[in-house]
Design an enzyme around this catalytic site. Structure first.
Site: not given
Length: 333
Positions: A61, A129, A208-211, A214
């Protein structure tokens, strides 16, 4: 490793216990929107105040800059924090993709570099990773196990690995966690990964549990994303798919409106209800969204609400792949 005021969850069977929601830090230095170091540091400080103990980063990152940012933010606040970092997903100084590296001689080099950037003596949870297809996973994890023996790392994990790779790695040295994308619109893990993890006593850390934002309803059109935002490269955010996916949000919005919740809280509450052995790491660099995400821990959806959401988002419901096809092939997916 416990924090006041936030429920705890155990990740795996090796002794790692963390807050039931962690903080994904990747977007603070790369990929999503414009960086804001001052607000990012303030967000990390606020997370610590709220009892968040799991902070997730990687040497990929910002080509290491993300680890350096976290180092400054946690200086003098290390006690009680579980730092998770990763190696093997090679990036150039300007973010150029350089493949994977899981060679045993590279593992300690990567770890030492991360320790230096993080300003710590030990990394609590260290992941591969991306799996190097040219190196047996036993060799990579064997080198990671030596880091545990040396006291450089406490617990081990894999990212985006298939069930057989997980089994082979776990037989080499017990894993505490597997990190995969998992959310209402990305339910791939349910078919084989979740049953494997439950059988072996390994936790799941959904990223990315919230897409990628999105599922929060933050985007009404593709114009809401700046031109350099990495989400433009994701098929689900591309023209045609984006508009189709907007239609998926109706049941999330209905429950959120009826309960007086944010849509992201509904999506996180659904995920938290799937298994008490998972700890999602929603990413943000803003205190406002952090506080909203953490509040999802106190949301208990009814069985009917959980069923409504599951039925509205069956596996494969989203329009478009979660990554470009060439990336999925490299990941062996």
């Amino acid at each position: 490793m416990t924090g006041a005021g936030l429920a705890q969850r155990r990740i795996g069977a090796q002794g790692l216990t963390v807050s039931s929601v962690g903080l994904g830090c990747s977007g603070m230095t790369s990929d999503y929107g414009l960086p804001d170091d001052v607000e990012s540091v303030a967000t990390i400080h606020r997370a610590i105040e709220l009892g968040v103990t799991l902070f997730d980063t990687s040497d990929a990152y910002g080509a290491g800059r993300n680890e350096e940012l976290i180092a400054g933010a946690i200086k003098g606040r290390r006690d009680g924090i579980a730092l998770a970092s990763k190696f093997g997903n090679i990036r150039g100084p300007n973010g150029e993709r350089g493949g994977t590296n899981g060679h045993p001689d590279y593992v300690p080099q990567a770890c030492e570099a991360s320790l230096k950037r993080l300003g710590v003596d030990v990394i609590d949870l260290y992941y591969v990773h991306r799996i190097d297809p040219n190196v047996p996973i036993e060799d990579t994890v064997g080198a990671m196990a030596r880091l545990v023996e040396a006291g450089k790392v406490r617990y081990l994990g894999l990212c985006e690995a298939g069930p057989q790779t997980i089994r082979r790695a776990h037989a080499t040295h017990p894993l505490s966690a597997v990190q995969m994308e998992y959310s209402l619109w990305t339910r791939d893990a349910e078919a084989e990964i979740l049953p494997t993890l439950k059988e072996l006593g390994i936790g799941l850390v959904p990223y990315s549990p919230l897409g990628r934002g999105f599922l929060t309803g933050a985007f009404s059109s593709r114009d809401d994303l700046i031109s350099t935002d990495r989400r433009h490269a994701h098929p689900r955010f591309q023209e045609g798919n984006f508009e189709e996916n907007l239609r998926l949000l109706a049941p999330v919005e209905a429950i959120a409106t009826a309960r007086g919740l944010a849509k992201g809280q509904v999506a996180l509450a659904w995920l938290l209800a799937q298994w008490d052995g998972l700890v999602p790491i929603p990413g943000t660099k803003r205190r406002r969204w952090l506080e909203e995400n953490i509040a999802a821990v106190d949301v208990t959806l009814t069985a009917d609400e959980i069923a409504r959401l599951s039925d509205a988002f069956p596996p494969g419901a989203a329009s478009g792949l979660r990554y470009p096809e060439f990336q999925l092939k490299k990941m062996g997916i």
